[in-house]
Scaffold this motif. Structure first.
Motif, mmCIF file in Angstrom:
data_model
loop_
_atom_site.group_PDB
_atom_site.id
_atom_site.type_symbol
_atom_site.label_atom_id
_atom_site.label_comp_id
_atom_site.label_asym_id
_atom_site.label_seq_id
_atom_site.Cartn_x
_atom_site.Cartn_y
_atom_site.Cartn_z
ATOM 1 N N GLN A 136 -9.650 -0.927 7.438
ATOM 2 C CA GLN A 136 -8.852 -1.683 6.466
ATOM 3 C C GLN A 136 -9.671 -2.149 5.267
ATOM 4 O OE1 GLN A 136 -6.532 -4.941 8.006
ATOM 5 N NE2 GLN A 136 -6.196 -3.948 9.961
ATOM 6 N N PHE A 137 -10.981 -2.250 5.448
ATOM 7 C CA PHE A 137 -11.796 -2.923 4.444
ATOM 8 C C PHE A 137 -11.755 -2.233 3.068
ATOM 9 C CE2 PHE A 137 -14.697 -4.544 8.092
ATOM 10 C CZ PHE A 137 -13.767 -5.530 8.395
ATOM 11 N N TYR A 138 -11.863 -0.906 3.059
ATOM 12 C CA TYR A 138 -11.913 -0.193 1.773
ATOM 13 C C TYR A 138 -10.607 -0.315 0.980
ATOM 14 C CZ TYR A 138 -12.242 3.600 -1.619
ATOM 15 O OH TYR A 138 -12.216 4.334 -2.775
ATOM 16 N N PRO A 139 -9.436 -0.011 1.568
ATOM 17 C CA PRO A 139 -8.195 -0.201 0.799
ATOM 18 C C PRO A 139 -7.991 -1.651 0.365
ATOM 19 C CG PRO A 139 -7.779 1.119 2.768
ATOM 20 C CD PRO A 139 -9.161 0.572 2.899
ATOM 21 N N THR A 140 -8.410 -2.592 1.213
ATOM 22 C CA THR A 140 -8.275 -4.001 0.847
ATOM 23 C C THR A 140 -9.159 -4.329 -0.342
ATOM 24 O OG1 THR A 140 -7.772 -4.584 3.141
ATOM 25 C CG2 THR A 140 -8.452 -6.376 1.690
ATOM 26 N N GLN A 141 -10.379 -3.777 -0.355
ATOM 27 C CA GLN A 141 -11.280 -4.012 -1.484
ATOM 28 C C GLN A 141 -10.691 -3.444 -2.780
ATOM 29 O OE1 GLN A 141 -14.043 -5.924 -1.377
ATOM 30 N NE2 GLN A 141 -13.987 -5.720 -3.597
ATOM 31 N N ALA A 176 -4.526 -8.270 8.315
ATOM 32 C CA ALA A 176 -4.784 -8.254 9.760
ATOM 33 C C ALA A 176 -3.756 -9.099 10.504
ATOM 34 C CB ALA A 176 -6.189 -8.775 10.026
ATOM 35 N N MET A 177 -2.594 -9.329 9.889
ATOM 36 C CA MET A 177 -1.570 -10.194 10.489
ATOM 37 C C MET A 177 -0.244 -9.450 10.594
ATOM 38 S SD MET A 177 -2.353 -13.625 8.196
ATOM 39 C CE MET A 177 -1.750 -14.838 9.372
ATOM 40 N N ASN A 178 0.603 -9.905 11.508
ATOM 41 C CA ASN A 178 1.990 -9.437 11.518
ATOM 42 C C ASN A 178 2.703 -10.024 10.308
ATOM 43 O OD1 ASN A 178 1.685 -9.895 14.956
ATOM 44 N ND2 ASN A 178 2.169 -7.906 14.110
ATOM 45 N N ILE A 179 3.780 -9.378 9.869
ATOM 46 C CA ILE A 179 4.475 -9.849 8.675
ATOM 47 C C ILE A 179 5.920 -10.224 8.984
ATOM 48 C CG2 ILE A 179 5.169 -7.510 7.931
ATOM 49 C CD1 ILE A 179 4.688 -8.557 5.003
ATOM 50 N N PHE A 180 6.364 -11.289 8.344
ATOM 51 C CA PHE A 180 7.753 -11.733 8.408
ATOM 52 C C PHE A 180 8.319 -11.765 7.001
ATOM 53 C CE2 PHE A 180 6.331 -13.211 12.484
ATOM 54 C CZ PHE A 180 7.460 -13.211 13.297
ATOM 55 N N GLY A 240 -12.146 -2.572 17.167
ATOM 56 C CA GLY A 240 -12.931 -2.910 15.993
ATOM 57 C C GLY A 240 -12.728 -1.937 14.840
ATOM 58 N N GLY A 241 -12.604 -0.636 15.160
ATOM 59 C CA GLY A 241 -12.448 0.370 14.113
ATOM 60 C C GLY A 241 -11.190 0.215 13.288
ATOM 61 N N GLU A 267 0.824 -1.207 0.000
ATOM 62 C CA GLU A 267 0.000 0.000 0.000
ATOM 63 C C GLU A 267 0.866 1.268 0.000
ATOM 64 O OE1 GLU A 267 -2.753 2.410 -0.499
ATOM 65 O OE2 GLU A 267 -3.439 0.326 -0.269
ATOM 66 N N GLU A 268 0.508 2.199 -0.871
ATOM 67 C CA GLU A 268 1.283 3.439 -1.006
ATOM 68 C C GLU A 268 0.517 4.691 -0.576
ATOM 69 O OE1 GLU A 268 3.520 3.752 -4.804
ATOM 70 O OE2 GLU A 268 2.524 1.852 -5.296
ATOM 71 N N ASN A 269 -0.803 4.555 -0.352
ATOM 72 C CA ASN A 269 -1.610 5.734 -0.052
ATOM 73 C C ASN A 269 -2.302 5.657 1.305
ATOM 74 O OD1 ASN A 269 -1.260 7.081 -2.695
ATOM 75 N ND2 ASN A 269 -2.373 5.296 -3.480
ATOM 76 N N TYR A 270 -2.996 4.560 1.540
ATOM 77 C CA TYR A 270 -3.759 4.426 2.778
ATOM 78 C C TYR A 270 -2.881 3.884 3.896
ATOM 79 C CZ TYR A 270 -7.795 5.167 -0.206
ATOM 80 O OH TYR A 270 -8.688 5.700 -1.091
ATOM 81 N N SER A 271 -3.299 4.186 5.148
ATOM 82 C CA SER A 271 -2.567 3.705 6.314
ATOM 83 C C SER A 271 -3.511 2.958 7.241
ATOM 84 C CB SER A 271 -1.940 4.870 7.088
ATOM 85 O OG SER A 271 -1.004 5.548 6.274
#
Length: 355
Positions: A204-209, A235-239, A198-199, A181-185
């Motif tokens: 995350q839903f819109y950028p993911t879509q 929704a996960m940590n990354i390795f 929850g928020g 992702e380059e725009n949304y955070s």
């Protein structure tokens, strides 16, 4: 009929729907067990937790959860071994993180005994719902929401703590293709990114879509300021594995302190796998993909444990990752699940009996 177990009352359901469930074909989190735990915060104190039949909850339209989003949750699983004994994996870590999230959202913290006794009592009642099929488990969702009323922007004066459960089959994510992702955070410094609010997930839903519409499965989140650093995978940590070193970003205001994440780091160290906890730049990952030193990328979390990433997109270019016969992702997932299902020695003391 209502009984009392330690500090938890139990009201059994008159009927069970377990006979209607096909345990060989369970989708994730869509079938719910017969009971749930409920504990209310009223008059400045948490009341006695109760196991009751699974049922709708009634809230007024003025309940603050609907207006100001005071809502936090955890995700955990219960497992059955081949002898039919039930186990949890590091449940105290979930309790600690729930209270960490509660504090950040001005929600009253929960007593440890209420969480642990409520959890184990519920699971004892629902033990038959814990699947024994390979890879299956009972997904456990503790959450707290603001039930107190009022349109004024301030913390609620009443809350509900609930634990609901859903038997789930083996989680296979398949080959995941992600977009950096380059725009949304996902989160910002000083914000609530480290909390399981929850928020955070709604945002995350819109950028993911948008990423899905471009042909990707998920988003790799980058920092809010420069978008130069890789932070989380959906929704996960990354390795990231570069050559033979496994790298993950440090926890911060923006990054969730994942229980699977910290378990992977401890296992890797024990197994002699080189690890680094540091900031990872997007440019470093792209360069490693170009020169062949990028061996693996994977997400780490409760649902899938480890979710391998087959490729990623960045600035209009797609990069494929190699398929390895004995990947770190496979090794680490096997190690963790063997502990969870009581198939191996637990030298770390993470396995917790439901008794």
């Amino acid at each position: 009929m209502e009984t009392m177990t330690k500090n938890v009352s139990v009201e059994k359901s008159k009927t069970s729907k377990i006979s209607e469930v096909d345990f060989n074909n369970l989708s994730f989190g869509s079938v719910y067990t017969d009971h749930m735990l409920v504990c209310d915060f009223v008059n400045g104190a948490w009341q006695t937790p109760k196991v009751v039949p699974y049922q709708p909850i009634t809230l007024e339209p003025s309940a603050k959860i609907f207006h100001y989003g005071q809502s936090i949750f955890e995700g955990m699983k219960a497992y059955k071994d081949e002898n039919g004994d039930a186990w949890l994996f590091r449940p105290l870590e979930n309790f600690k993180r729930l209270n960490k999230s509660a504090k950040r959202l001005a929600i009253p913290e929960l007593p440890e005994a209420y969480f642990m006794e409520g959890l184990t009592t519920l699971l004892q009642v629902e033990k038959d719902w814990i699947p024994q099929n390979p890879g299956s488990s009972l997904y456990v969702r503790p959450f707290i929401l603001a039930s107190g009323t009022g349109f004024h922007a301030s913390p609620a004066d009443e809350y509900k703590f609930i634990i609901a459960c859903a038997p789930s089959g083996a989680y296979f994510s398949g080959k995941v293709k992600v977009l950096i992702e380059e725009n949304y955070s996902r989160a910002a410094n000083g914000g609530v990114g480290y909390a399981k609010a929850g928020g955070n997930y709604a945002g995350q839903f819109y950028p993911t879509q948008l990423a899905i519409e471009k042909g990707y499965n998920q988003v790799i989140w980058t920092d809010d300021n420069t978008h130069e650093y890789i932070e989380e995978a959906g929704a996960m940590n990354i390795f990231v594995r570069i050559n033979d070193t496994l790298i993950t970003g440090p926890t911060s205001d923006r990054i969730l302190d994942g229980i699977t994440r910290k378990s992977i780091l401890e296992i890797a160290e024990d197994q002699g796998i080189a690890t680094e906890v540091r900031k990872i730049t997007v440019s470093e990952v792209v360069e490693a993909a170009k020169n062949g030193s990028l061996k693996e990328m994977f997400g780490a979390g409760t649902a899938a444990v480890v979710s391998p990433i087959a490729g990623f997109g960045y600035q209009g270019t797609d990069y494929e990752l190699p398929e390895l016969d004995n990947s770190y992702a496979t090794q680490l997932k096997t190690y963790i699940t063997d502990i969870q299902y009581n198939r191996t020695e637990d030298k770390f003391g993470w396995r917790y009996p439901v008794e």
